[in-house]
Design an enzyme around this catalytic site. Sequence first.
Site, PDB file in Angstrom:
ATOM      1  N   CYS A 154     -58.800  13.226 -11.810  1.00  0.00           N
ATOM      2  CA  CYS A 154     -60.086  13.774 -12.166  1.00  0.00           C
ATOM      3  C   CYS A 154     -61.201  13.472 -11.194  1.00  0.00           C
ATOM      4  O   CYS A 154     -61.008  13.793 -10.167  1.00  0.00           O
ATOM      5  CB  CYS A 154     -60.147  13.121 -13.513  1.00  0.00           C
ATOM      6  SG  CYS A 154     -61.200  14.367 -14.697  1.00  0.00           S
ATOM      7  N   HIS A 178     -54.940  14.933 -15.843  1.00  0.00           N
ATOM      8  CA  HIS A 178     -54.552  13.394 -16.230  1.00  0.00           C
ATOM      9  C   HIS A 178     -53.158  13.352 -16.601  1.00  0.00           C
ATOM     10  O   HIS A 178     -52.664  13.329 -17.618  1.00  0.00           O
ATOM     11  CB  HIS A 178     -55.330  13.085 -17.715  1.00  0.00           C
ATOM     12  CG  HIS A 178     -56.952  12.647 -17.237  1.00  0.00           C
ATOM     13  ND1 HIS A 178     -57.409  11.642 -17.030  1.00  0.00           N
ATOM     14  CD2 HIS A 178     -57.799  13.657 -17.508  1.00  0.00           C
ATOM     15  CE1 HIS A 178     -58.731  11.748 -16.915  1.00  0.00           C
ATOM     16  NE2 HIS A 178     -58.996  13.006 -17.040  1.00  0.00           N
ATOM     17  N   GLU A 210     -51.284  10.727 -16.373  1.00  0.00           N
ATOM     18  CA  GLU A 210     -50.932   9.656 -17.070  1.00  0.00           C
ATOM     19  C   GLU A 210     -50.579   9.920 -18.608  1.00  0.00           C
ATOM     20  O   GLU A 210     -49.792   8.958 -19.358  1.00  0.00           O
ATOM     21  CB  GLU A 210     -51.823   8.394 -17.130  1.00  0.00           C
ATOM     22  CG  GLU A 210     -53.136   8.770 -17.672  1.00  0.00           C
ATOM     23  CD  GLU A 210     -54.214   9.555 -16.758  1.00  0.00           C
ATOM     24  OE1 GLU A 210     -55.490   9.436 -17.051  1.00  0.00           O
ATOM     25  OE2 GLU A 210     -54.043  10.242 -16.085  1.00  0.00           O
TER      26      GLU A 210
END
Length: 546
Positions: A381, A507, A509
């Site tokens: 990001c 993102h 994750e």
Amino acid sequence: MTKHIFVTGGVVSSLGKGLTSASMGMLLEQRGLRVRMQKLDPYINVDPGTMSPYQHGEVYVLDDGSETDLDLGHYERFTSGRLSRDCNYTTGQIYLSVIEKERKGQFLGKTVQVIPHITNEIKSVIKRMGGDDVDVVITEIGGTVGDIESLPFLEAIRQFSLDVGRENCLYMHLTLVPYLKAADELKTKPTQHSVGQLREIGIQPDVLVCRCEHSISRDDREKIALFCNVPVEAVIEEKDKDFSIYEVPLSLVDNKLDELVVKKLGLSASSLDISPWTDLLHRLRNPHHEVSIAVVGKYAEHKDAYKSIYEAIDHAGIHHQAQIRIGRIQSADIEREGAERLLSGYHGILVPGGFGERGVEGKVQAIQFARQRGIPFLGICLGMQCAVIEYGRNVVGLDAAHSSEFDKDTPHPVICLLDEQQNVTQMGGTMRLGSQPTKLDRDSISGKAYGSDQVDERHRHRYEFNNEFRQQYEASGMRFAGTSPDGGLVEIVELPDHPWFVAVQYHPEFKSKPLKAHPLFAGFVQAAVNRRLHREDKEAPSVSQR
């Protein structure tokens, strides 16, 4: 009939209700049951999207664009159930819904009150989770028993058992049994008081999960059971886990919590297969490699601010059977002390997201250090945007390259506001949010990592790469390895001549799991392992020197 488990917490906050709920969900799934997870938060914010990471930790984003509590990250990592905006409600959302109904005249002139209108709204969002396709709904109540904010939620779950039948509800209370060093003993009184508060409300816990530093003796368990009116076998010990949070499910199994829940709710469940989790812990305890990774962020001192980042790194470590040493580096410290001093010796550098100008130049310096030293790098990001800024300044020749978020007058706005954000006036829930498709270059680093030419990943941003500069960047060696399907938005940038340099606008994750590491994190950690091994080979003495 859908069964419901309600998880509450007492004595102090941060006992781990989210982890315990997620672990319970995983164990029930491993016994063949269909589980859904839900979190009800007592704060008045409509969602955590506008809250500071220092106060609330990370904002966890779902596929549907919901900005939710970080505990939903635990739910997704531990269970297979897909989550939606129905899985996280706050006091703000509940009251907003009730007020909107009142404004439309739906209460037919009645006086709108906490009971029954607010509690009915809460019960309706719990009932929404049930259905023919689910066996058990686990609903975690945020906050601590005794907080004034939690009272409407506790009243609602008390009423809920009257609506669906007590045999279809189980109340699980997480509490603290502290150890007093001076007295050299555990103290049960805080648990007694916490349960007493619940019973005053009208809720009798069925199960007590007792957080503790030291094992609880049989005498203390019997004492807790007697004063809290629960069977002694329903007093479950949950000791602190020094090694890994992924030990929690096995601890609950050792204390037969899954058997107790299945029995109390009359569930038809298969035998428990926990072998995938035991294999996971075996890999964690028996690493083949050890690598160090620096996470350079704005909120590095607050661990929960990057919770999913750290978990995804650990998942990649499990995948490669590598022990990961994470260095939490404040990006503002790099501005003062320099990247050389703070980042030398790390095998990988990760720069995560964030908002606001503070610490941005430190992130840029960290990325320059990783690029020039050939250190594996992953940007996420804002980390991707800083990579573009750094490359523009030091390679493309755009000395004033910056984001218009931080410098509105820069002559080289290589990062600019998304078109869809130009006229946005409200902050909450208005970013580019949720799952979006990315078209990949199959020959790129990320394309090979994914093994696909298109993926869906979760976003949370307002700014993007400015396509006016795209040709200059490509001419200078940067590869745009991923874009939106129409090619209009840059999603991934890479440096082909670097050992591993990938930065993404989304993102990744949020889609990593302990038993299935995200491909980009797996690739990043593999590159860090390779760097470690390569350095060891270079430092090893030659045959003639031995």
